[in-house]
Design a protein around this motif. Structure first.
Motif, PDB file in Angstrom:
ATOM      1  N   ASP A 210      18.584  14.776  15.777  1.00 37.18           N
ATOM      2  CA  ASP A 210      19.089  15.050  17.123  1.00 37.18           C
ATOM      3  C   ASP A 210      19.191  16.563  17.252  1.00 37.18           C
ATOM      4  O   ASP A 210      20.135  17.193  16.776  1.00 37.18           O
ATOM      5  CB  ASP A 210      20.462  14.387  17.316  1.00 37.18           C
ATOM      6  CG  ASP A 210      20.962  14.478  18.748  1.00 37.18           C
ATOM      7  OD1 ASP A 210      20.238  15.023  19.597  1.00 37.18           O
ATOM      8  OD2 ASP A 210      22.094  14.013  19.012  1.00 37.18           O
ATOM      9  N   LEU A 211      18.179  17.146  17.872  1.00 40.44           N
ATOM     10  CA  LEU A 211      18.071  18.596  17.978  1.00 40.44           C
ATOM     11  C   LEU A 211      18.875  19.055  19.202  1.00 40.44           C
ATOM     12  O   LEU A 211      18.766  18.453  20.264  1.00 40.44           O
ATOM     13  CB  LEU A 211      16.602  18.977  18.133  1.00 40.44           C
ATOM     14  CG  LEU A 211      16.129  20.362  17.687  1.00 40.44           C
ATOM     15  CD1 LEU A 211      16.449  20.616  16.228  1.00 40.44           C
ATOM     16  CD2 LEU A 211      14.624  20.476  17.932  1.00 40.44           C
ATOM     17  N   CYS A 212      19.664  20.116  19.030  1.00 43.27           N
ATOM     18  CA  CYS A 212      20.576  20.562  20.108  1.00 43.27           C
ATOM     19  C   CYS A 212      21.537  19.422  20.436  1.00 43.27           C
ATOM     20  O   CYS A 212      21.632  18.958  21.582  1.00 43.27           O
ATOM     21  CB  CYS A 212      19.812  21.002  21.340  1.00 43.27           C
ATOM     22  SG  CYS A 212      18.529  22.243  21.024  1.00 43.27           S
ATOM     23  N   ALA A 213      22.270  18.974  19.423  1.00 44.30           N
ATOM     24  CA  ALA A 213      22.980  17.701  19.481  1.00 44.30           C
ATOM     25  C   ALA A 213      24.306  17.719  20.229  1.00 44.30           C
ATOM     26  O   ALA A 213      24.706  16.697  20.793  1.00 44.30           O
ATOM     27  CB  ALA A 213      23.231  17.196  18.055  1.00 44.30           C
ATOM     28  N   ALA A 214      25.029  18.833  20.194  1.00 46.31           N
ATOM     29  CA  ALA A 214      26.378  18.840  20.767  1.00 46.31           C
ATOM     30  C   ALA A 214      26.326  18.575  22.285  1.00 46.31           C
ATOM     31  O   ALA A 214      25.367  18.989  22.943  1.00 46.31           O
ATOM     32  CB  ALA A 214      27.041  20.183  20.493  1.00 46.31           C
ATOM     33  N   PRO A 215      27.317  17.847  22.815  1.00 42.55           N
ATOM     34  CA  PRO A 215      28.558  17.400  22.191  1.00 42.55           C
ATOM     35  C   PRO A 215      28.483  16.091  21.425  1.00 42.55           C
ATOM     36  O   PRO A 215      29.481  15.619  20.920  1.00 42.55           O
ATOM     37  CB  PRO A 215      29.510  17.270  23.372  1.00 42.55           C
ATOM     38  CG  PRO A 215      28.619  16.864  24.493  1.00 42.55           C
ATOM     39  CD  PRO A 215      27.318  17.587  24.275  1.00 42.55           C
ATOM     40  N   GLY A 216      27.301  15.445  21.357  1.00 41.08           N
ATOM     41  CA  GLY A 216      27.108  14.402  20.363  1.00 41.08           C
ATOM     42  C   GLY A 216      27.012  12.972  20.817  1.00 41.08           C
ATOM     43  O   GLY A 216      26.961  12.070  19.981  1.00 41.08           O
ATOM     44  N   GLY A 217      26.939  12.717  22.106  1.00 45.12           N
ATOM     45  CA  GLY A 217      26.843  11.328  22.552  1.00 45.12           C
ATOM     46  C   GLY A 217      25.627  10.617  22.007  1.00 45.12           C
ATOM     47  O   GLY A 217      25.706   9.452  21.587  1.00 45.12           O
ATOM     48  N   LYS A 218      24.495  11.289  21.958  1.00 45.11           N
ATOM     49  CA  LYS A 218      23.274  10.667  21.445  1.00 45.11           C
ATOM     50  C   LYS A 218      23.325  10.510  19.928  1.00 45.11           C
ATOM     51  O   LYS A 218      22.774   9.558  19.370  1.00 45.11           O
ATOM     52  CB  LYS A 218      22.065  11.489  21.892  1.00 45.11           C
ATOM     53  CG  LYS A 218      21.920  11.532  23.413  1.00 45.11           C
ATOM     54  CD  LYS A 218      20.848  12.492  23.856  1.00 45.11           C
ATOM     55  CE  LYS A 218      20.831  12.620  25.371  1.00 45.11           C
ATOM     56  NZ  LYS A 218      22.085  13.216  25.911  1.00 45.11           N
ATOM     57  N   THR A 219      23.982  11.439  19.256  1.00 41.75           N
ATOM     58  CA  THR A 219      24.195  11.291  17.813  1.00 41.75           C
ATOM     59  C   THR A 219      24.977  10.014  17.526  1.00 41.75           C
ATOM     60  O   THR A 219      24.637   9.246  16.613  1.00 41.75           O
ATOM     61  CB  THR A 219      24.963  12.506  17.257  1.00 41.75           C
ATOM     62  OG1 THR A 219      24.139  13.669  17.367  1.00 41.75           O
ATOM     63  CG2 THR A 219      25.338  12.302  15.802  1.00 41.75           C
ATOM     64  N   LEU A 220      26.018   9.764  18.314  1.00 38.48           N
ATOM     65  CA  LEU A 220      26.816   8.556  18.127  1.00 38.48           C
ATOM     66  C   LEU A 220      25.987   7.306  18.410  1.00 38.48           C
ATOM     67  O   LEU A 220      26.076   6.312  17.679  1.00 38.48           O
ATOM     68  CB  LEU A 220      28.033   8.590  19.047  1.00 38.48           C
ATOM     69  CG  LEU A 220      29.033   9.728  18.822  1.00 38.48           C
ATOM     70  CD1 LEU A 220      30.127   9.687  19.879  1.00 38.48           C
ATOM     71  CD2 LEU A 220      29.648   9.655  17.429  1.00 38.48           C
ATOM     72  N   GLN A 221      25.187   7.345  19.466  1.00 45.04           N
ATOM     73  CA  GLN A 221      24.307   6.210  19.759  1.00 45.04           C
ATOM     74  C   GLN A 221      23.391   5.895  18.586  1.00 45.04           C
ATOM     75  O   GLN A 221      23.253   4.741  18.164  1.00 45.04           O
ATOM     76  CB  GLN A 221      23.430   6.530  20.974  1.00 45.04           C
ATOM     77  CG  GLN A 221      24.030   6.302  22.335  1.00 45.04           C
ATOM     78  CD  GLN A 221      22.998   6.574  23.404  1.00 45.04           C
ATOM     79  OE1 GLN A 221      22.774   7.722  23.779  1.00 45.04           O
ATOM     80  NE2 GLN A 221      22.359   5.521  23.896  1.00 45.04           N
ATOM     81  N   LEU A 222      22.729   6.939  18.080  1.00 45.21           N
ATOM     82  CA  LEU A 222      21.784   6.756  16.982  1.00 45.21           C
ATOM     83  C   LEU A 222      22.470   6.216  15.739  1.00 45.21           C
ATOM     84  O   LEU A 222      21.973   5.292  15.074  1.00 45.21           O
ATOM     85  CB  LEU A 222      21.090   8.078  16.665  1.00 45.21           C
ATOM     86  CG  LEU A 222      20.134   8.610  17.742  1.00 45.21           C
ATOM     87  CD1 LEU A 222      19.815  10.077  17.499  1.00 45.21           C
ATOM     88  CD2 LEU A 222      18.852   7.783  17.774  1.00 45.21           C
ATOM     89  N   ALA A 223      23.635   6.790  15.413  1.00 43.75           N
ATOM     90  CA  ALA A 223      24.367   6.338  14.227  1.00 43.75           C
ATOM     91  C   ALA A 223      24.815   4.888  14.383  1.00 43.75           C
ATOM     92  O   ALA A 223      24.776   4.102  13.430  1.00 43.75           O
ATOM     93  CB  ALA A 223      25.570   7.253  13.985  1.00 43.75           C
ATOM     94  N   ALA A 224      25.255   4.519  15.584  1.00 45.41           N
ATOM     95  CA  ALA A 224      25.693   3.147  15.829  1.00 45.41           C
ATOM     96  C   ALA A 224      24.546   2.160  15.702  1.00 45.41           C
ATOM     97  O   ALA A 224      24.764   0.976  15.407  1.00 45.41           O
ATOM     98  CB  ALA A 224      26.320   3.040  17.214  1.00 45.41           C
ATOM     99  N   MET A 225      23.302   2.631  15.907  1.00 48.00           N
ATOM    100  CA  MET A 225      22.129   1.771  15.753  1.00 48.00           C
ATOM    101  C   MET A 225      21.626   1.730  14.313  1.00 48.00           C
ATOM    102  O   MET A 225      20.604   1.088  14.036  1.00 48.00           O
ATOM    103  CB  MET A 225      21.008   2.261  16.670  1.00 48.00           C
ATOM    104  CG  MET A 225      21.278   2.071  18.142  1.00 48.00           C
ATOM    105  SD  MET A 225      19.885   2.678  19.151  1.00 48.00           S
ATOM    106  CE  MET A 225      20.455   2.282  20.807  1.00 48.00           C
ATOM    107  N   GLY A 226      22.291   2.438  13.419  1.00 54.81           N
ATOM    108  CA  GLY A 226      21.928   2.374  12.010  1.00 54.81           C
ATOM    109  C   GLY A 226      20.976   3.450  11.546  1.00 54.81           C
ATOM    110  O   GLY A 226      20.530   3.430  10.391  1.00 54.81           O
TER     111      GLY A 226
END
Length: 472
Positions: free
Chosen positions: A286-302
Motif C-alpha cells: 500500500d504505497l502512500c498508505a496513510a491514514p490507512g483505511g486501505k491497509t486495514l481492508q487488505l489486512a482484514a482480507m488476509g
C-alpha cells in the motif's frame, strides 16, 4: 488520499447560541492574529470558538491551510470544550461550503475590502446567521466581541456590527438568489463543467451544500452493525450513518470492529480483490498508505501488507488503527520515490497524493485551498509515483492506481502517459463494482470514475478515479 479514520466529531447545531495581522507576510514569517493584551472582560467559550473559526478561515483563504490543521493551530482551540470545538469546526466548514452565497450577501454592505482577518470574521458570522440557525443577536453581538478582542480588528467593530445587522435583515434573500454552483471557485467549476457536463456540475454543487454522512467499513456482519448503529448497508462492507458524531463513542469502535472510510475509498481494494481473487497470503504494497483505511481492508482480507508513507505523523494513525482493529501490517516510513528495495509484490496499490477535490463533502476546504499550479505539481508527482510503483510489481502482478480528485488532469492523462511509457503493463477493463449501483457511464474506457453526485438517495460519495493494471 481520502480515508479519514478518526474524524473530528461535530454536529450541525452543536452550539447555536496567526497569522500576519495585516493580512500579509512580514520578513519574520507569518504570525497569528494577536488578541488584545488587556481585554476588558474575560471572553466566553462561545466567543473563543467563533474567534478560532474566523482565524482558521483566514488561514484557509490566505495560506492554503487545511481545515483541521488551521483550527488546531489556534491557541485557544485545544482548551475549548468538545461542544465548542465542534461549533468552531461547523462554522468553518459551512463558510467553506457556502462561499459564493456568503460573499454575495456581504458585498452590498462593504464599500472597501477590509483586512483579511476582518473578512474572515464577517464571513464566519454570515455563515451562522444565514445557514446555521444561530440566533441573530448571538451571532452579531459575539462577533463584535471577536472583533474587539483582536488588535488587528478592533477598529472594525462598529463596521462589523452595521454590516451584520444588514445581513440579518437582507442577507437571506440575497443568498437565496445565488446558484449553488457559484459556491465553487470559478477555475474548478469550469473544469468540472467541461469534463462532466452542466447537469453533473449542478448535482455536485447541490451536494456541496449538504452536511456529510459517515461511512464505516466493517470487518463482518454489515447488516448487524447497521442495526446496532442506526445506519444502512450501502455496499457489501460499508454501513452509512446519517451524520458525523463522536465516532470514538460509537459501539464497536473501541473493540476495533470497524473503521471510518468513505464507500468510494473502499473501491480500489475491492477491485483488486475482484481481479486477484482470494488475497490471503498475497504480498501487497500500500504505497502512500496513510491514514490507512486501505491497509486495514487488505489486512482484514488476509493479505501480507506493507504500508509505506513518508509522513511519520500520519503513519501514527495507521499504527493506532491497526492496534485497535487487531490487524497487522509492516509499516515503512520513507519517501516512496527514494525507497531503495529489491522487493517486488503480488500487487501494489497506489492511492496517489492529489488535490483531493473529490472529498469536498467531508472536506469543503479543498475547494478553497487548491490552485491550478498545485494541481499541475501533483500531476507530475503522480507520474513519478506510478513509474516507481511499476518497478515494485512482480511479473504477472497487479497495479491499482487511484486518486480522490475530480480534476481531469489527475486521472486518465496520467494513465495514458503511463501505458505509453511502460508497454509491459496493460489496463484490465472494469465494467461494474459488485454490490454498488453506479451508472454505466462511470466505467467508460475500462476505468472507474465516481462522482460526489452518485448514490443521490443515500447522501452521495467521494469522487474517485481508479484504474486496474496487470504486468506481463
Amino acid at each position: 488520499m481520502s480515508d479519514n479514520n478518526t474524524p473530528k466529531p461535530y454536529k450541525k447545531h452543536a452550539r447555536p447560541q496567526s497569522r500576519d495581522t495585516r493580512g500579509g507576510r512580514s520578513g519574520g514569517g507569518p504570525r497569528r492574529d494577536r488578541p488584545d493584551s488587556k481585554p476588558a472582560v474575560k471572553l466566553s467559550s462561545s466567543i473563543l470558538a467563533r474567534r478560532c473559526a474566523a482565524a482558521a478561515m483566514k488561514q484557509i483563504m490566505t495560506d492554503q491551510e487545511a481545515l483541521e490543521s488551521a483550527l488546531e493551530r489556534q491557541d485557544d482551540y485545544a482548551g475549548l470544550e468538545p461542544r465548542d470545538r465542534a461549533f468552531a469546526r461547523v462554522i468553518v466548514a459551512t463558510t467553506c461550503r457556502r462561499q459564493g452565497q456568503i460573499k454575495a450577501a456581504l458585498k452590498p454592505f462593504i464599500r472597501k475590502a477590509p483586512p483579511e482577518m476582518v473578512t474572515a470574521v464577517l464571513q464566519t458570522a454570515a455563515a451562522q446567521i444565514l445557514f446555521l440557525g444561530t440566533p441573530p443577536h448571538a451571532a452579531v453581538d459575539e462577533t463584535v466581541s471577536v472583533l474587539k478582542s483582536l488588535r488587528a480588528t478592533q477598529g472594525f467593530a462598529n463596521m462589523g456590527n452595521a454590516v451584520l445587522r444588514q445581513i440579518v435583515e437582507k442577507g437571506p434573500k440575497i443568498a437565496a438568489m445565488v446558484a449553488p454552483r457559484d459556491n465553487i471557485p470559478g477555475w474548478i467549476k469550469g473544469a468540472w463543467e467541461k469534463e462532466y457536463g452542466r447537469v453533473e456540475l449542478r448535482k455536485m454543487a447541490t451536494q456541496l451544500t449538504k452536511d456529510p454522512t459517515l461511512d464505516i467499513t466493517v470487518k463482518s456482519d454489515a447488516a448487524g452493525w447497521a442495526e446496532k448503529l442506526g445506519g444502512k448497508v450501502i455496499a457489501p462492507q460499508t454501513v452509512r450513518l446519517p451524520e458525523i458524531g463522536n465516532v470514538t463513542e460509537l459501539d464497536g469502535f473501541a473493540s476495533g470492529e470497524w473503521w471510518v472510510q468513505d464507500v468510494a475509498a473502499t473501491l480500489p481494494v475491492q477491485l483488486l480483490a475482484t481481479q486477484m481473487g482470494d488475497l490471503s497470503g498475497k504480498r501487497v504494497l500500500d504505497l502512500c498508505a496513510a491514514p490507512g483505511g486501505k491497509t486495514l481492508q487488505l489486512a482484514a482480507m488476509g493479505a501480507v501488507v506493507t504500508a509505506l508513507d513518508k509522513s511519520e505523523g500520519r503513519l501514527k494513525r495507521v499504527h493506532e488503527n491497526l492496534a485497535r482493529t487487531k490487524l497487522s501490517a509492516e509499516i515503512v516510513a520513507t519517501d516512496a520515490l527514494e525507497w531503495d528495495t529489491e522487493q517486488t509484490f503480488d500487487a501494489v496499490l497506489l492511492d496517489a497524493p492529489c488535490s483531493a477535490t473529490g472529498t469536498f463533502r467531508r472536506h469543503p476546504d479543498v475547494l478553497l485551498n487548491r490552485t491550478p499550479k498545485s494541481v499541475s505539481q501533483l500531476a507530475r508527482l503522480q507520474d513519478k509515483l506510478l513509474a516507481k510503483a511499476a518497478t515494485l510489481v512482480k511479473p504477472g502482478g497487479t497495479l491499482v492506481f487511484a486518486t480522490c480528485s475530480l480534476q481531469p488532469q489527475e486521472s486518465k492523462p496520467r494513465l495514458t502517459r503511463f501505458l505509453a511509457e511502460l508497454p509491459d503493463f496493460r489496463l484490465i477493463p472494469v465494467t461494474n463494482v459488485a454490490g454498488l449501483s453506479l451508472p454505466e457511464s462511470r466505467f467508460e474506457g475500462g476505468t472507474v470514475r465516481t462522482l460526489p453526485s452518485d448514490l443521490p438517495n443515500e447522501g452521495g460519495m467521494d469522487g474517485f478515479f481508479i484504474a486496474v493494471l496487470s504486468r506481463a
